[in-house]
Design a protein around this motif. Sequence first.
Motif, PDB file in Angstrom:
ATOM      1  N   TYR A  91      43.933  46.899  24.411  1.00  0.00           N
ATOM      2  CA  TYR A  91      43.763  48.350  24.464  1.00  0.00           C
ATOM      3  C   TYR A  91      43.737  48.805  23.014  1.00  0.00           C
ATOM      4  O   TYR A  91      44.759  48.778  22.321  1.00  0.00           O
ATOM      5  CB  TYR A  91      44.914  48.990  25.235  1.00  0.00           C
ATOM      6  N   VAL A  92      42.558  49.209  22.557  1.00  0.00           N
ATOM      7  CA  VAL A  92      42.334  49.418  21.130  1.00  0.00           C
ATOM      8  C   VAL A  92      41.730  50.790  20.880  1.00  0.00           C
ATOM      9  O   VAL A  92      40.766  51.188  21.535  1.00  0.00           O
ATOM     10  CB  VAL A  92      41.410  48.318  20.564  1.00  0.00           C
ATOM     11  N   GLN A  93      42.306  51.519  19.929  1.00  0.00           N
ATOM     12  CA  GLN A  93      41.853  52.847  19.528  1.00  0.00           C
ATOM     13  C   GLN A  93      41.799  52.916  18.001  1.00  0.00           C
ATOM     14  O   GLN A  93      42.254  52.004  17.307  1.00  0.00           O
ATOM     15  CB  GLN A  93      42.810  53.916  20.059  1.00  0.00           C
ATOM     16  N   ASP A  94      41.290  54.050  17.498  1.00  0.00           N
ATOM     17  CA  ASP A  94      41.247  54.208  16.032  1.00  0.00           C
ATOM     18  C   ASP A  94      41.832  55.532  15.534  1.00  0.00           C
ATOM     19  O   ASP A  94      41.828  55.814  14.344  1.00  0.00           O
ATOM     20  CB  ASP A  94      39.815  54.054  15.512  1.00  0.00           C
ATOM     21  N   ALA A 101      48.198  48.270  28.919  1.00  0.00           N
ATOM     22  CA  ALA A 101      47.556  46.956  28.918  1.00  0.00           C
ATOM     23  C   ALA A 101      48.415  45.940  29.671  1.00  0.00           C
ATOM     24  O   ALA A 101      47.901  45.153  30.480  1.00  0.00           O
ATOM     25  CB  ALA A 101      47.327  46.494  27.474  1.00  0.00           C
ATOM     26  N   PHE A 102      49.702  45.954  29.415  1.00  0.00           N
ATOM     27  CA  PHE A 102      50.615  45.030  30.093  1.00  0.00           C
ATOM     28  C   PHE A 102      50.611  45.281  31.594  1.00  0.00           C
ATOM     29  O   PHE A 102      50.537  44.346  32.401  1.00  0.00           O
ATOM     30  CB  PHE A 102      52.023  45.216  29.520  1.00  0.00           C
ATOM     31  N   ASN A 103      50.653  46.542  31.989  1.00  0.00           N
ATOM     32  CA  ASN A 103      50.692  46.882  33.404  1.00  0.00           C
ATOM     33  C   ASN A 103      49.432  46.437  34.131  1.00  0.00           C
ATOM     34  O   ASN A 103      49.500  45.874  35.228  1.00  0.00           O
ATOM     35  CB  ASN A 103      50.892  48.386  33.578  1.00  0.00           C
ATOM     36  N   ILE A 104      48.262  46.672  33.538  1.00  0.00           N
ATOM     37  CA  ILE A 104      47.026  46.342  34.244  1.00  0.00           C
ATOM     38  C   ILE A 104      46.861  44.839  34.382  1.00  0.00           C
ATOM     39  O   ILE A 104      46.331  44.340  35.387  1.00  0.00           O
ATOM     40  CB  ILE A 104      45.807  47.004  33.568  1.00  0.00           C
ATOM     41  N   ALA A 105      47.338  44.081  33.398  1.00  0.00           N
ATOM     42  CA  ALA A 105      47.280  42.625  33.495  1.00  0.00           C
ATOM     43  C   ALA A 105      48.136  42.131  34.658  1.00  0.00           C
ATOM     44  O   ALA A 105      47.713  41.263  35.436  1.00  0.00           O
ATOM     45  CB  ALA A 105      47.733  41.988  32.185  1.00  0.00           C
ATOM     46  N   CYS A 106      49.325  42.676  34.793  1.00  0.00           N
ATOM     47  CA  CYS A 106      50.209  42.281  35.894  1.00  0.00           C
ATOM     48  C   CYS A 106      49.680  42.793  37.231  1.00  0.00           C
ATOM     49  O   CYS A 106      49.767  42.100  38.251  1.00  0.00           O
ATOM     50  CB  CYS A 106      51.616  42.804  35.643  1.00  0.00           C
ATOM     51  N   PHE A 107      49.131  43.996  37.238  1.00  0.00           N
ATOM     52  CA  PHE A 107      48.623  44.609  38.469  1.00  0.00           C
ATOM     53  C   PHE A 107      47.478  43.793  39.060  1.00  0.00           C
ATOM     54  O   PHE A 107      47.451  43.501  40.262  1.00  0.00           O
ATOM     55  CB  PHE A 107      48.154  46.034  38.169  1.00  0.00           C
TER      56      PHE A 107
END
Length: 394
Positions: free
Chosen positions: A175-178, A214-220
């Motif tokens: 999950y990357v932003q600038d 990011a962590f949540n969606i990987a586990c979900f």
Amino acid sequence: MTIDAKSSVDSKRRLRLGMVGGGPGGFIGAVHRIAARLDDRFELVAAALSSDPARSRSAAIDLHIAPDRAYGSFAEMASAESARKDRIDVVSIVTPNHLHYPAAKAFLQAGIHVICDKPLTTTLADGLDLAQTVRRTGLLFAVTHNYTGHPMVRQAREMVAAGDLGALRIVQVEYVQDWLSTAVEKTGHKQAEWRSDPARSGPGGSLGDIGTHAFNIACFVTGLACEHLAADVSAIVPGRRLDDNVQVMLRFAKGVKGGLWCSQVAPGNENNLRLRVYGEKAGLEWQQEDPNQLIFTPLGEPRRILRRGSAGTGRSAAHATRIPSGHPEGYLEAFAQLYSDIAEQITAKQENRAPDPNSLLVPGVMDGIDGVRFINAAIESSRRGSAWVAISGS
């Protein structure tokens, strides 16, 4: 006390919604209000929108809330609403992170269901206390990891569970932003200011803001618990007090390996959430900036693009789809899906019936605790020179 004791049950009415936080100058409060109304299941009737009592009441009245339900604080609101015959069914908490725990606890104790933004709390002890309170009261508690509301994210979860990828091997998420590439918090930027303040954000900067997503969606999607991690947590912009770039190696259950990168200092990235999952038979890829498609690649075969609302999608994706294929759905609709599913759960509870099983994918208080444990473990690992750390023991 439970909400059902005083709330009148009328399946034809909209659910009465309250909001804490989300006043002038905020971003996420308006998103929650749109999401709550998109499927016409909620009506915002009470609010405490600011830590300043006068601003709080004024902002609520600007949103057409009756003056007697425009409150100066969340404590005043919880007390007053709990005493009303027409009290709110549920409250949305969209404050800076340090206020999640006291506000959520106040409304749970008042017998009111809670929808809380992430991260759940700034300490694990507070999160565990909320979980205990949820169990004791029997109330619903949702955490708005809104990306789980996307139809094609739910499609990916369904395909993994069905064994379409075979035994999982690798999970890669970023999950990357600038938007924090410079010290904008020093220019008066409200969103950057509180997110970079440990007293309001908690111990994690980008970790709490986007790393938990990011962590949540990987586990979900995988259905796997992440057991250990090794992290490098950095504050790259000089003078920044909290992290803005984090790189993590992950070890999931069943021997599955993974990696996570979250950053808010990567020029050229607006809101680049990307998940890739690989098994022995196939791989999946989904990107938030092109959310209506899911790339499925069986080993040795051409890539297949599954599109929202089209052939090849399953029941859970169909449940989260509103309009025909070719008409894009995105961020607001995914957010609204959580609200719609929460409405179904609340209504089912009020009517003493089982909810639609498709509505049960909303992240709950234990998912929120997993996020807090992830933050703590990443910080501890980085402090110890990126040593491997058990997430459950953090």
